[in-house]
Design a protein around this motif. Structure first.
Motif, PDB file in Angstrom:
ATOM      1  N   ASN A   1       0.833  -1.848  -0.244  1.00 12.44           N
ATOM      2  CA  ASN A   1       0.108   0.069  -0.144  1.00 12.44           C
ATOM      3  C   ASN A   1       0.641   0.727  -0.304  1.00 12.44           C
ATOM      4  O   ASN A   1       0.427   2.340  -0.331  1.00 12.44           O
ATOM      5  N   THR A   2       1.856   1.306   0.274  1.00 14.66           N
ATOM      6  CA  THR A   2       2.526   1.873   0.125  1.00 14.66           C
ATOM      7  C   THR A   2       3.284   3.344  -1.113  1.00 14.66           C
ATOM      8  O   THR A   2       2.761   2.073  -1.966  1.00 14.66           O
ATOM      9  N   GLN A   3       3.057   4.461  -1.367  1.00 17.00           N
ATOM     10  CA  GLN A   3       3.083   5.175  -2.115  1.00 17.00           C
ATOM     11  C   GLN A   3       3.885   6.131  -2.245  1.00 17.00           C
ATOM     12  O   GLN A   3       4.048   6.133  -3.575  1.00 17.00           O
ATOM     13  N   LYS A   4       4.837   5.954  -2.135  1.00 13.38           N
ATOM     14  CA  LYS A   4       6.312   6.529  -2.002  1.00 13.38           C
ATOM     15  C   LYS A   4       7.649   5.834  -1.155  1.00 13.38           C
ATOM     16  O   LYS A   4       7.288   5.699   0.270  1.00 13.38           O
ATOM     17  N   VAL A   5       8.520   5.537  -1.505  1.00 11.60           N
ATOM     18  CA  VAL A   5       9.716   5.676  -0.589  1.00 11.60           C
ATOM     19  C   VAL A   5      11.001   6.345  -1.047  1.00 11.60           C
ATOM     20  O   VAL A   5      11.260   6.617  -2.151  1.00 11.60           O
ATOM     21  N   GLU A   6      10.760   7.157   0.121  1.00  8.67           N
ATOM     22  CA  GLU A   6      12.324   8.130   0.403  1.00  8.67           C
ATOM     23  C   GLU A   6      14.192   7.102   0.385  1.00  8.67           C
ATOM     24  O   GLU A   6      13.488   6.483   1.758  1.00  8.67           O
ATOM     25  N   VAL A   7      15.229   7.268  -0.429  1.00  7.85           N
ATOM     26  CA  VAL A   7      15.563   6.251   0.161  1.00  7.85           C
ATOM     27  C   VAL A   7      16.886   7.729  -0.278  1.00  7.85           C
ATOM     28  O   VAL A   7      17.123   8.228  -0.852  1.00  7.85           O
ATOM     29  N   THR A   8      17.360   8.090   1.008  1.00  6.95           N
ATOM     30  CA  THR A   8      18.664   8.761   1.456  1.00  6.95           C
ATOM     31  C   THR A   8      19.568   7.656   2.298  1.00  6.95           C
ATOM     32  O   THR A   8      19.862   6.867   3.026  1.00  6.95           O
ATOM     33  N   SER A   9      21.155   7.899   2.397  1.00  3.37           N
ATOM     34  CA  SER A   9      21.908   7.722   2.562  1.00  3.37           C
ATOM     35  C   SER A   9      23.314   8.907   3.840  1.00  3.37           C
ATOM     36  O   SER A   9      23.210   9.968   3.640  1.00  3.37           O
ATOM     37  N   LEU A  10      23.891   8.436   4.753  1.00  8.60           N
ATOM     38  CA  LEU A  10      24.189   9.045   5.581  1.00  8.60           C
ATOM     39  C   LEU A  10      25.714   9.115   5.315  1.00  8.60           C
ATOM     40  O   LEU A  10      26.024  10.152   5.480  1.00  8.60           O
ATOM     41  N   GLU A  11      26.179   8.623   4.262  1.00 13.01           N
ATOM     42  CA  GLU A  11      27.019   9.232   3.631  1.00 13.01           C
ATOM     43  C   GLU A  11      27.109  10.462   2.002  1.00 13.01           C
ATOM     44  O   GLU A  11      28.146  10.759   2.418  1.00 13.01           O
ATOM     45  N   SER A  12      26.185  10.583   1.587  1.00 11.89           N
ATOM     46  CA  SER A  12      25.578  11.843   0.797  1.00 11.89           C
ATOM     47  C   SER A  12      24.529  12.101   0.655  1.00 11.89           C
ATOM     48  O   SER A  12      24.438  11.699   1.359  1.00 11.89           O
ATOM     49  N   SER A  13      24.796  13.430   0.186  1.00 10.95           N
ATOM     50  CA  SER A  13      23.083  13.832   0.816  1.00 10.95           C
ATOM     51  C   SER A  13      22.325  13.547  -0.717  1.00 10.95           C
ATOM     52  O   SER A  13      21.326  14.248  -0.767  1.00 10.95           O
ATOM     53  N   ASP A  14      22.653  13.058  -1.756  1.00 11.66           N
ATOM     54  CA  ASP A  14      21.719  12.591  -2.562  1.00 11.66           C
ATOM     55  C   ASP A  14      20.104  11.520  -2.036  1.00 11.66           C
ATOM     56  O   ASP A  14      20.639  11.018  -1.296  1.00 11.66           O
ATOM     57  N   ALA A  15      19.357  11.311  -2.465  1.00 13.69           N
ATOM     58  CA  ALA A  15      18.257  11.039  -2.222  1.00 13.69           C
ATOM     59  C   ALA A  15      17.355  10.678  -3.415  1.00 13.69           C
ATOM     60  O   ALA A  15      17.643  11.193  -4.600  1.00 13.69           O
ATOM     61  N   THR A  16      16.884   9.601  -3.097  1.00 14.37           N
ATOM     62  CA  THR A  16      15.864   8.425  -4.437  1.00 14.37           C
ATOM     63  C   THR A  16      14.701   8.808  -4.253  1.00 14.37           C
ATOM     64  O   THR A  16      14.634   8.272  -2.969  1.00 14.37           O
ATOM     65  N   THR A  17      13.526   9.314  -4.506  1.00  9.25           N
ATOM     66  CA  THR A  17      12.012   8.450  -4.553  1.00  9.25           C
ATOM     67  C   THR A  17      11.787   7.492  -5.356  1.00  9.25           C
ATOM     68  O   THR A  17      12.029   7.880  -6.791  1.00  9.25           O
ATOM     69  N   ILE A  18      11.200   7.235  -4.768  1.00  7.64           N
ATOM     70  CA  ILE A  18      10.493   6.045  -5.161  1.00  7.64           C
ATOM     71  C   ILE A  18       9.188   5.980  -5.393  1.00  7.64           C
ATOM     72  O   ILE A  18       8.741   6.060  -3.803  1.00  7.64           O
ATOM     73  N   SER A  19       8.252   6.143  -6.557  1.00  7.42           N
ATOM     74  CA  SER A  19       6.342   6.961  -6.269  1.00  7.42           C
ATOM     75  C   SER A  19       6.334   5.952  -7.181  1.00  7.42           C
ATOM     76  O   SER A  19       5.180   6.142  -7.505  1.00  7.42           O
ATOM     77  N   ASP A  20       6.312   5.386  -8.222  1.00 11.43           N
ATOM     78  CA  ASP A  20       5.867   4.862  -9.166  1.00 11.43           C
ATOM     79  C   ASP A  20       4.987   3.595  -9.052  1.00 11.43           C
ATOM     80  O   ASP A  20       5.814   2.803  -8.436  1.00 11.43           O
ATOM     81  N   ASN A  21       3.924   3.177  -9.189  1.00 13.45           N
ATOM     82  CA  ASN A  21       3.277   2.148  -8.807  1.00 13.45           C
ATOM     83  C   ASN A  21       4.103   1.112  -9.346  1.00 13.45           C
ATOM     84  O   ASN A  21       4.233  -0.129  -8.223  1.00 13.45           O
ATOM     85  N   ASN A  22       4.635   0.482 -10.397  1.00 15.77           N
ATOM     86  CA  ASN A  22       5.596  -0.687 -11.094  1.00 15.77           C
ATOM     87  C   ASN A  22       7.057  -0.418 -10.344  1.00 15.77           C
ATOM     88  O   ASN A  22       7.054  -2.089  -9.734  1.00 15.77           O
ATOM     89  N   ASP A  23       7.712   0.670  -9.552  1.00 16.28           N
ATOM     90  CA  ASP A  23       8.268   0.683  -9.368  1.00 16.28           C
ATOM     91  C   ASP A  23       8.767   0.384  -7.749  1.00 16.28           C
ATOM     92  O   ASP A  23       9.266  -0.392  -6.918  1.00 16.28           O
ATOM     93  N   ILE A  24       7.243   0.573  -7.012  1.00 19.43           N
ATOM     94  CA  ILE A  24       7.341  -0.136  -5.720  1.00 19.43           C
ATOM     95  C   ILE A  24       6.756  -1.358  -4.976  1.00 19.43           C
ATOM     96  O   ILE A  24       7.404  -1.986  -4.733  1.00 19.43           O
ATOM     97  N   GLU A  25       6.052  -1.934  -6.612  1.00 15.65           N
ATOM     98  CA  GLU A  25       5.686  -2.843  -6.333  1.00 15.65           C
ATOM     99  C   GLU A  25       6.641  -4.272  -6.716  1.00 15.65           C
ATOM    100  O   GLU A  25       7.356  -4.772  -5.887  1.00 15.65           O
ATOM    101  N   GLU A  26       7.783  -3.522  -7.294  1.00 15.89           N
ATOM    102  CA  GLU A  26       9.132  -4.669  -7.173  1.00 15.89           C
ATOM    103  C   GLU A  26      10.201  -4.204  -6.190  1.00 15.89           C
ATOM    104  O   GLU A  26      10.761  -5.160  -6.193  1.00 15.89           O
ATOM    105  N   PHE A  27      10.206  -3.304  -5.578  1.00 17.88           N
ATOM    106  CA  PHE A  27      10.996  -2.751  -4.489  1.00 17.88           C
ATOM    107  C   PHE A  27       9.783  -4.011  -3.513  1.00 17.88           C
ATOM    108  O   PHE A  27      11.468  -3.857  -2.378  1.00 17.88           O
TER     109      PHE A  27
END
Length: 150
Positions: free
Chosen positions: A38-64
């Motif tokens: 049921n998740t609609q968005k996933v934010e991925v952050t790393s402690l080593e960098s300021s980069d962040a990735t957002t997963i919000s596409d339904n297919n990408d979330i299903e794959e995740f």
């Protein structure tokens, strides 16, 4: 007539008893995976960098969610020397309540946080006031550690 009513009441009572007993049987690992779906968005952050990735596409979330293989996780304490690596924040929209339209509240709320660790196949999963530590399969740990680079 009385005998027929008694049999009818007995059958109804037994039916309710059977339905009530089977209602609590769905408390396994798949229910965790179902709630993650049921998740609609996933934010991925790393402690080593300021980069962040957002997963919000339904297919990408299903794959995740499929890649997490939640049914293979085992409860295990995080090793004391382990250092945190990545954080996955999962968001869902509130459940539509009686009298509300579906578009009335489009805000997403953080529902869970998962933390990975460097060089160990462990995760900490926080949902509401509950925090659990798990050992995950090596391929799940590799998948999670590669997510910020995608």
């Amino acid at each position: 007539m009385k005998k027929g009513i008694m049999i009818f009441l007995l059958v109804i009572s037994v039916s309710f008893l059977i339905m009530g007993c089977s209602a609590g049987e769905e408390n396994d690992g798949s229910s965790v995976a179902d709630s993650l779906e049921n998740t609609q968005k996933v934010e991925v952050t790393s402690l080593e960098s300021s980069d962040a990735t957002t997963i919000s596409d339904n297919n990408d979330i299903e794959e995740f969610v499929d890649a997490l293989k939640v049914d293979e996780w085992e409860l295990e304490d995080i090793p004391s020397e382990a250092s945190e690596d990545k954080t996955f924040k999962m968001y869902q929209q509130d459940t539509v309540k009686l009298g509300e339209s579906e578009n009335q509240n489009d805000d997403l709320n953080e529902v869970a946080t998962m933390t990975t660790y460097k060089d160990v196949p462990n995760v900490k999963f926080d949902v509401e006031s509950l925090s659990l530590s798990f050992k995950v399969p090596d391929e799940v740990a590799e998948y999670l550690n590669s997510k910020i680079n995608n």
